[in-house]
Design an enzyme around this catalytic site. Sequence first.
Site, mmCIF file in Angstrom:
data_model
loop_
_atom_site.group_PDB
_atom_site.id
_atom_site.type_symbol
_atom_site.label_atom_id
_atom_site.label_comp_id
_atom_site.label_asym_id
_atom_site.label_seq_id
_atom_site.Cartn_x
_atom_site.Cartn_y
_atom_site.Cartn_z
ATOM 1 N N LYS A 26 0.863 -1.190 0.000
ATOM 2 C CA LYS A 26 0.000 0.000 0.000
ATOM 3 C C LYS A 26 0.897 1.237 0.000
ATOM 4 C CE LYS A 26 -1.533 1.172 4.008
ATOM 5 N NZ LYS A 26 -0.730 2.413 4.246
ATOM 6 N N ALA A 114 6.617 -3.204 9.816
ATOM 7 C CA ALA A 114 6.599 -1.856 10.398
ATOM 8 C C ALA A 114 7.220 -0.835 9.452
ATOM 9 C CB ALA A 114 7.317 -1.847 11.748
ATOM 10 N N SER A 115 6.783 -0.886 8.193
ATOM 11 C CA SER A 115 7.438 -0.076 7.159
ATOM 12 C C SER A 115 6.495 0.870 6.430
ATOM 13 C CB SER A 115 8.124 -0.996 6.136
ATOM 14 O OG SER A 115 7.182 -1.852 5.514
ATOM 15 N N GLY A 116 5.230 0.952 6.830
ATOM 16 C CA GLY A 116 4.325 1.935 6.265
ATOM 17 C C GLY A 116 3.716 1.572 4.931
ATOM 18 N N GLY A 119 1.693 -4.173 5.070
ATOM 19 C CA GLY A 119 2.133 -5.238 5.948
ATOM 20 C C GLY A 119 1.031 -6.179 6.391
ATOM 21 N N SER A 122 -2.575 -5.767 4.974
ATOM 22 C CA SER A 122 -2.756 -6.273 3.620
ATOM 23 C C SER A 122 -2.788 -7.803 3.622
ATOM 24 C CB SER A 122 -1.629 -5.758 2.720
ATOM 25 O OG SER A 122 -1.903 -6.008 1.360
ATOM 26 N N ASP A 154 -7.323 0.247 8.896
ATOM 27 C CA ASP A 154 -6.891 0.276 7.497
ATOM 28 C C ASP A 154 -7.220 -0.999 6.742
ATOM 29 O OD1 ASP A 154 -5.097 -1.164 8.964
ATOM 30 O OD2 ASP A 154 -3.297 -0.260 8.112
#
Length: 314
Positions: A26, A114-116, A119, A122, A154
């Site tokens: 994303k 934890a990378s925006g 993760g 999704s 999200d």
Amino acid sequence: MTNPVMDADPAIDVAVHRVTRLAPAKINLALHVTGRRDDGYHLLDMLVAFADIGDHVHIEKSGADSFRISGPFSDGIPLDSGNLVLKARDILRREFGSALPAVAIHLEKNLPIASGIGGGSSDAAATLLALNDLWKLGLSFDELATLGLTLGADLPMCLHGAAFRTPLIARGIGEDIIPVDDMPALALLLVNDGTALATPDVFCALSRRDNGALPQRAFRSLESPLESLCSYLRSTRNDLLPAALTLAPHIAKKLDLLRGHQALYAQISGSGATCFGLFADIETAQRAAAAIRSDHPGWFIVPARTASSSPIPI
């Protein structure tokens, strides 16, 4: 949105009762924090696209439930009920009964944690879609989104990404989804040096939570669609960037690195620390990836494409 979920290319093997779904990365092209509710959830206004790369969820009927994880970012991923993939499975079981057939789930973890870039959310969304197919539940997108929202704010937009791959506007806490009908396909490069940023920590570091909403879009005005989009993005923000920089100041160097390799626009995705750059075409993105990888072989550096909302070439 009330149509049944129709992914363009789910891999469904009827003979062996097996389903594979992509859990796409994303990309928050813009993220405005516009307020906070009394329950602590932040109000957001986001422009989101989904890449053609990501994790994969493979599920097949089995004699007993099982769960395994492989891939370059499998270390440290929980294998118990704390994993969102298993929470997605279990929420469907609670809704439709424990008599649903046992399944073997294999999560192929290709995206850093934890990378925006989506993760676990999704992954959970892809799991809901895969089990909806495998168990023949016949749930519509809205029904799956309502269930997914109980797992995380999200989940609905990640569900849209896994099901349709097309760009969207997400408002509220992320559950109010509006498909975008005028965005071109994008060539981009994702870069992460291994920094992990916990989303709650980034939100806690915010200095302001009542920022303005996204400006009106006009992607097709004046220039080419891509140039017009980049011009529009320069009028937007990621309101989490200043907070992320207080926790990981070196993110700024990744953005400069992308710009120095011909990125037309660069920003962090979500709460970071993954940075993305938009490029004129995928070949330029691939050349930038090769150049950056030669100096930083241990980084996550992946060129990717996003789908257009209409057939407009880059």
